[in-house]
Design a protein around this motif. Sequence first.
Motif, short mmCIF file in Angstrom:
data_model
loop_
_atom_site.label_atom_id
_atom_site.label_comp_id
_atom_site.label_asym_id
_atom_site.label_seq_id
_atom_site.Cartn_x
_atom_site.Cartn_y
_atom_site.Cartn_z
N GLU A 160 56.36 -21.61 -26.25
CA GLU A 160 57.15 -20.53 -26.82
C GLU A 160 56.37 -19.31 -27.01
N PHE A 161 54.88 -19.50 -27.40
CA PHE A 161 53.86 -18.52 -27.32
C PHE A 161 53.97 -17.48 -26.31
N TYR A 162 54.24 -18.09 -25.10
CA TYR A 162 53.87 -17.17 -23.84
C TYR A 162 54.96 -15.87 -23.69
N ASP A 163 56.03 -16.13 -24.24
CA ASP A 163 57.28 -15.12 -23.92
C ASP A 163 57.51 -14.36 -25.38
N SER A 205 36.87 -16.01 -22.16
CA SER A 205 37.98 -16.78 -23.21
C SER A 205 38.57 -15.50 -23.91
N TYR A 206 39.89 -15.14 -23.70
CA TYR A 206 40.34 -14.01 -24.20
C TYR A 206 41.73 -14.23 -25.16
N GLY A 207 41.80 -13.72 -26.07
CA GLY A 207 42.84 -13.66 -27.06
C GLY A 207 42.83 -14.54 -28.01
N GLY A 208 41.72 -15.33 -28.24
CA GLY A 208 41.78 -16.57 -29.25
C GLY A 208 42.08 -17.85 -28.41
N VAL A 209 40.99 -18.45 -27.91
CA VAL A 209 40.79 -19.83 -27.16
C VAL A 209 39.88 -20.66 -27.86
N ILE A 252 42.30 -21.91 -16.67
CA ILE A 252 42.45 -23.43 -17.12
C ILE A 252 43.44 -23.23 -18.54
N ASP A 253 44.31 -24.16 -18.60
CA ASP A 253 44.97 -24.16 -19.84
C ASP A 253 45.51 -25.62 -20.17
N LEU A 254 45.40 -25.78 -21.46
CA LEU A 254 46.05 -27.22 -21.96
C LEU A 254 47.53 -27.37 -21.87
N ASN A 255 48.09 -26.32 -21.77
CA ASN A 255 49.71 -26.50 -21.67
C ASN A 255 50.11 -26.39 -20.31
N VAL A 285 39.30 -19.60 -19.50
CA VAL A 285 39.70 -20.85 -20.40
C VAL A 285 40.89 -20.20 -21.28
N GLY A 286 42.07 -21.27 -21.37
CA GLY A 286 42.93 -20.83 -22.20
C GLY A 286 43.73 -19.69 -21.70
N CYS A 287 43.97 -19.57 -20.23
CA CYS A 287 44.40 -18.43 -19.53
C CYS A 287 45.96 -17.95 -19.71
N TYR A 330 49.26 -29.24 -30.92
CA TYR A 330 50.25 -27.99 -30.91
C TYR A 330 50.27 -27.11 -29.43
N TRP A 331 49.16 -26.85 -29.12
CA TRP A 331 49.39 -26.10 -27.69
C TRP A 331 49.96 -26.86 -26.52
N LYS A 332 49.85 -28.46 -26.60
CA LYS A 332 50.50 -29.10 -25.16
C LYS A 332 51.96 -28.99 -25.51
N LEU A 356 41.22 -31.70 -37.07
CA LEU A 356 41.95 -30.43 -36.88
C LEU A 356 42.31 -30.29 -35.41
N ARG A 357 40.97 -30.41 -34.68
CA ARG A 357 41.06 -29.98 -33.37
C ARG A 357 42.10 -30.77 -32.80
N LYS A 358 42.18 -32.00 -32.83
CA LYS A 358 43.07 -32.84 -32.27
C LYS A 358 44.63 -32.28 -32.56
N GLU A 402 53.80 -7.88 -25.86
CA GLU A 402 53.10 -6.69 -25.93
C GLU A 402 51.71 -6.83 -25.72
N ARG A 403 51.03 -8.37 -25.99
CA ARG A 403 49.67 -8.74 -25.94
C ARG A 403 48.91 -7.95 -24.84
N PHE A 404 49.31 -8.20 -23.73
CA PHE A 404 48.49 -7.69 -22.54
C PHE A 404 48.47 -6.23 -22.54
N SER A 440 45.56 -27.25 -15.08
CA SER A 440 45.76 -27.88 -16.44
C SER A 440 44.92 -28.88 -17.08
N ALA A 441 44.03 -28.49 -17.90
CA ALA A 441 43.07 -29.25 -18.28
C ALA A 441 42.60 -28.64 -19.83
N ASP A 442 41.98 -29.73 -20.43
CA ASP A 442 41.24 -29.20 -21.76
C ASP A 442 40.01 -28.81 -21.25
N LEU A 443 39.70 -27.50 -21.91
CA LEU A 443 38.39 -26.65 -21.03
C LEU A 443 37.26 -27.35 -21.49
N HIS A 444 37.03 -28.19 -22.44
CA HIS A 444 35.83 -28.64 -22.76
C HIS A 444 35.42 -29.77 -21.95
#
Length: 268
Positions: free
Chosen positions: A72-75, A178-182, A136-139, A112-114, A64-66, A57-59, A79-81, A159-163
């Motif tokens: 598409e998520f970022y735009d 870690s903000y907003g679900g990371v 740091i972000d995977l994307n 992480v997951g900025c 998905y995030w890469k 599942l993690r994989k 209103e998130r911020f 750009s890196a995997d946070l782990h």
Amino acid sequence: MKQQLKCLAGSVLHHLAPNLSREVDEGCIDGPQGKLKRLIVDYRTSRAAASGDANSLRKQLAHYWKSARGDEFYDAYPERFEKWFLGDHYPVVEALADQLKKRPEIHRLIEVGCGDGKVLQHLSDRFRQFNTAIGIDLNSNIIERNREVYDDTSLQFESADLHEFLQSYLGSGILLVSYGGVLEYLTQTELEDLFASFKNLASPVMLMLVEPIALNFDLAQETQSRPHGIENSFSHPHRHLLEAAGWTIQFEEVQELEHRWMLMIASA
Ligand SMILES: C[S@@+](CC[C@H](N)C(=O)[O-])C[C@H]1O[C@@H](n2cnc3c(N)ncnc32)[C@H](O)[C@@H]1O
């Protein structure tokens, strides 16, 4: 029904299209036949969640995030911020202000997951005790974009995997954010590992997290992470995992908005 048909199509492709399946294994999800490859990712995600295969599942969540879908998520949620971070979630930042006053030795900020970097920029501007601020972000596309947008600031982006990044990061006096679900995209084992190693390697250290949790997650009783929601990301027992790794919880608030959120600050 539409979801079931998509899952069925993904299953057929997973089993009968070995070339596409191999490309997905290699993390190549975009480009030609991207739509078909995404069906395979979605099928594998549902299958892993249903069978309790946390590593698989993690994989898929990382795939998905890469991918372009991650881009598409970022735009898609401008209103998130303003609405969430500067609005409902801001009590955690005020609590952080109190904690940081007592800990002037915390002088590095790592988010992480900025994502688009707005939270990193805000925290770095508000708390002058940080002499380093790294996002740091995977994307890799959002990291490239951030490097241009924040070109005239001292913010750094990797750009890196946070782990993997945090396992090799040396230094102490860190606030990890870690903000907003990371952290929801990490397995319980990874989180246990991270909390233990980060406490030992980077102490003194603080953590501020704002993460979604399942509506029916029993915070008093449950000690095992489990997939939840349409993404099948992990709902974690944050307090339990942090305390088991020797951290002290300094602030905790649960909010029920469009999602159920855990807001927490811990120190070690
Ligand atoms: C829900 S978004 C939140 C983005 C940002 N923090 C915000 O609130 O707008 C999750 C972010 O975490 C990143 N992410 C997911 N898994 C990650 C991992 N293993 N390592 C680094 N970043 C990750 C994704 O690429 C994405 O940018």
